[in-house]
Structures are given as structure tokens and as C-alpha cells.
Design an enzyme around this catalytic site. Structure first.
Site, PDB file in Angstrom:
ATOM      1  N   LYS A  26       0.565  -1.021   0.017  1.00 18.40           N
ATOM      2  CA  LYS A  26       0.261  -0.345   0.443  1.00 18.40           C
ATOM      3  C   LYS A  26       0.699   1.518   0.444  1.00 18.40           C
ATOM      4  CE  LYS A  26      -2.837   1.784   4.020  1.00 18.40           C
ATOM      5  NZ  LYS A  26      -1.756   2.934   3.970  1.00 18.40           N
ATOM      6  N   GLU A  82       0.708   5.747   0.602  1.00 17.92           N
ATOM      7  CA  GLU A  82      -0.271   7.088  -0.447  1.00 17.92           C
ATOM      8  C   GLU A  82       0.033   8.211  -1.416  1.00 17.92           C
ATOM      9  OE1 GLU A  82       0.547   9.018   4.259  1.00 17.92           O
ATOM     10  OE2 GLU A  82       0.313   6.745   4.718  1.00 17.92           O
ATOM     11  N   GLU A  91      -8.785   7.516   3.779  1.00 18.51           N
ATOM     12  CA  GLU A  91      -8.835   7.777   5.291  1.00 18.51           C
ATOM     13  C   GLU A  91      -9.262   9.626   5.386  1.00 18.51           C
ATOM     14  OE1 GLU A  91      -5.925   7.303   7.417  1.00 18.51           O
ATOM     15  OE2 GLU A  91      -5.806   8.744   8.758  1.00 18.51           O
TER      16      GLU A  91
HETATM   17  O1  KIV Z   1      -0.341   2.685   8.324  1.00 14.49           O
HETATM   18  C1  KIV Z   1      -2.317   2.139   8.291  1.00 14.49           C
HETATM   19  O2  KIV Z   1      -2.394   2.104  10.133  1.00 14.49           O
HETATM   20  C2  KIV Z   1      -2.816   2.686   8.095  1.00 14.49           C
HETATM   21  C3  KIV Z   1      -4.777   2.192   8.101  1.00 14.49           C
HETATM   22  C4  KIV Z   1      -5.047   3.154   8.810  1.00 14.49           C
HETATM   23  C5  KIV Z   1      -5.919   2.744   6.917  1.00 14.49           C
HETATM   24  O3  KIV Z   1      -2.558   3.539   7.186  1.00 14.49           O
END
Ligand code: KIV
Length: 279
Positions: free
Chosen positions: A119, A121, A188
Site C-alpha cells: 500500500k 499513500e 481516510e
Molecule cells: O498505517 C495504517 O495503519 C494505515 C491505516 C490506518 C489505513 O494506513
């Protein structure tokens, strides 16, 4: 050679992609082996979030996470799970510089953990990075709206989707992440109605946190969800347990029993009368 995400019987990124508009996708963060074992039967997706830097390592922001930290926790969560799709967060500094840097870091994360996906951002600004990782055969989860890695740039954790200009930017971000090939996207800290409209607007499943019940799935930080957070608990968190009190109470009772020599008792020591040779 790029190692591909492990092809075992786990839920994978394509399974998650197909869940758009269906039964909500259940996601939680996990950072350790025992927690992964406890959560795995109940969730569809475990995120080894860079929130680990704050939650377990005591950093003030997620900017304290490193690639090595994410890989070590990713390995622990993979060892502790057999069915959930495991996604490992790319820490700040490991992907923003170029699509090549992003692809190299993603290869390393997948190669050293065997996780199903990574993942990162960003929206329009990170679309090239998402596309480069997807081109390596590594599924990517996007993350738009409030982006904790930008907290210093943004001057705090600010809710998104309050102005027409920002709403338009969110739609551009969602479209860019979808077009780049992400299999899902976290939304988020975004106004409820905007998160719901974004969910209807794209065909990529949305995973909400501080967003909307209309998202295709939900995620919370595990420590927040079980009442382990010792500092401020954000408004969007629902505490399903109060482990702060359970742990504080256990520690207090243990301390009292050690001081009074009530612990260890006869059940917890080895004597010639004990028949077993093992602990
Ligand atoms: O780092 C994390 O825990 C996250 C979640 C809050 C989506 O990115």
C-alpha cells in the site's frame, strides 16, 4: 528476478477487487505474530500499516517507519496468518522519488515477506509509482484523503472533503489510483458524503477509515479497536474491548502477589514431587 506474491490458498488482491459493492470487506491492521493468529479467522485483509511506528515503536508520526521495520513486521504477520490477504505499507521515503524507486522497494517488501500486496499513500501525484509496481505483477492498495505521511506538510491531521476545491481533488485522486491499476483504495479522514460519492464513482473497492459506512470495506488500527491506545483515541474509532484496563489490572495484581510472595505458588514451581520434566 521479481518474486511474485505467494500463490497459496489465501484471499488475494483479485478476490478483494471482485468484492466491489458486495458484502463489506473486513480489514484490520496487524503488526505481530500472535495478533495475526487471533485476527486471521475473522478478517479478509490484514494491513501491516506504517502506523506500527506509532503504535508499537512510540514514534510521534508514521514517518518513523523504515523499510526494514515494515519487512520485519510483515514477516511476523505472514507467519501468523494463513487465509487473510496481507498488505504491507510502503513507508515514507521508500517510493515517492520515482517509479523505479517505488518498484524496487515493492519488490523488496514482497520478496522478503511473501505478502500479497503493498500500500502507498497518494493520488494523482503517485499514479506513476502505482502503475510501475503493478507492472511488476505486485498488487497495490491506494490511500487517499487524509494521508498520515503528509502530516507535517499539511500541518496536522486535517479532515478532507470540506471545500469544493478539495472535493474535486479527491475525485481526481480516486480516478488516478483506479486508472493506475490499484486493486483497492483506502479513503481516510474524509467527509461522510464525499467518501460515499467517491465509492459510487469508481469501480475500485474503497476501504474506509473515518469515512463512510457506504465504503466497500472498513479498516481500523487493531490497538485502537481493542482499547489499547494510551494517548488520544480518534473520533472515528469504536473500541470493541478495553484491554488498557485488563492489562493494568493484571499488572497490578501480579505486582501485589510478587511483593507478598503469593506468586509463584506451588502450581508454578518445580519440586521433586513434580512428575513432568518439561515446562
Ligand atoms: O498505517 C495504517 O495503519 C494505515 C491505516 C490506518 C489505513 O494506513
Amino acid at each position: 528476478m521479481t518474486r511474485k506474491p505467494s500463490a497459496d490458498s489465501r484471499i488475494n488482491a483479485e478476490d478483494i477487487r471482485r468484492r466491489k459493492g458486495g458484502v463489506p470487506i473486513v480489514c484490520l491492521t496487524a503488526y505481530t505474530y500472535p495478533i495475526a493468529r487471533l485476527l486471521d479467522p475473522h478478517v479478509d485483509l490484514l494491513l501491516v500499516g506504517d502506523s506500527v511506528a506509532m503504535v508499537l515503536h512510540g514514534h510521534a508520526t508514521t514517518l518513523g517507519a523504515s523499510l526494514e521495520m515494515m519487512i520485519a513486521h510483515g514477516q511476523a504477520v505472514m507467519r501468523g496468518s494463513t487465509r487473510a490477504c496481507v498488505v504491507v505499507d510502503m513507508p515514507a521515503g521508500s517510493y515517492e522519488a520515482s517509479p523505479e524507486q517505488a518498484a524496487a522497494s515493492a519488490r523488496r517488501i514482497v520478496g522478503e515477506t511473501g505478502c500479497q500486496a503493498v500500500k502507498l499513500e497518494g493520488g494523482v501525484d503517485m499514479a506513476a509509482q502505482i502503475a510501475a509496481i503493478v507492472a511488476e505483477g505486485i498488487p497495490v492498495m491506494g490511500h487517499i484523503g487524509l494521508q498520515p505521511q503528509s502530516v507535517e506538510k499539511d500541518g496536522g491531521y486535517r479532515i478532507k472533503g470540506r471545500t469544493e476545491e478539495n472535493i474535486a481533488a479527491l475525485f481526481r485522486d480516486a480516478e488516478a489510483v483506479e486508472k493506475a491499476g490499484a486493486f483497492s483504495v483506502v479513503i481516510e479522514g474524509t467527509m461522510e458524503d464525499v467518501a460515499a460519492k467517491l465509492t459510487r464513482h469508481i469501480s475500485t473497492p474503497t476501504i474506509g477509515i473515518g469515512a463512510s459506512a457506504d465504503c466497500d470495506g472498513q479498516i481500523l488500527v487493531i490497538d485502537d479497536m481493542v482499547g489499547m491506545t494510551v494517548d488520544r483515541v480518534p473520533k472515528f474509532v469504536k473500541e470493541y474491548a478495553d484491554l488498557r484496563s485488563v492489562i493494568a489490572d493484571a499488572a497490578a495484581r501480579y505486582a501485589a502477589e510478587v511483593r507478598s510472595r503469593a506468586f509463584p505458588g506451588s502450581d508454578h514451581v518445580f519440586t521433586t514431587a513434580s512428575s513432568k520434566d518439561e515446562t
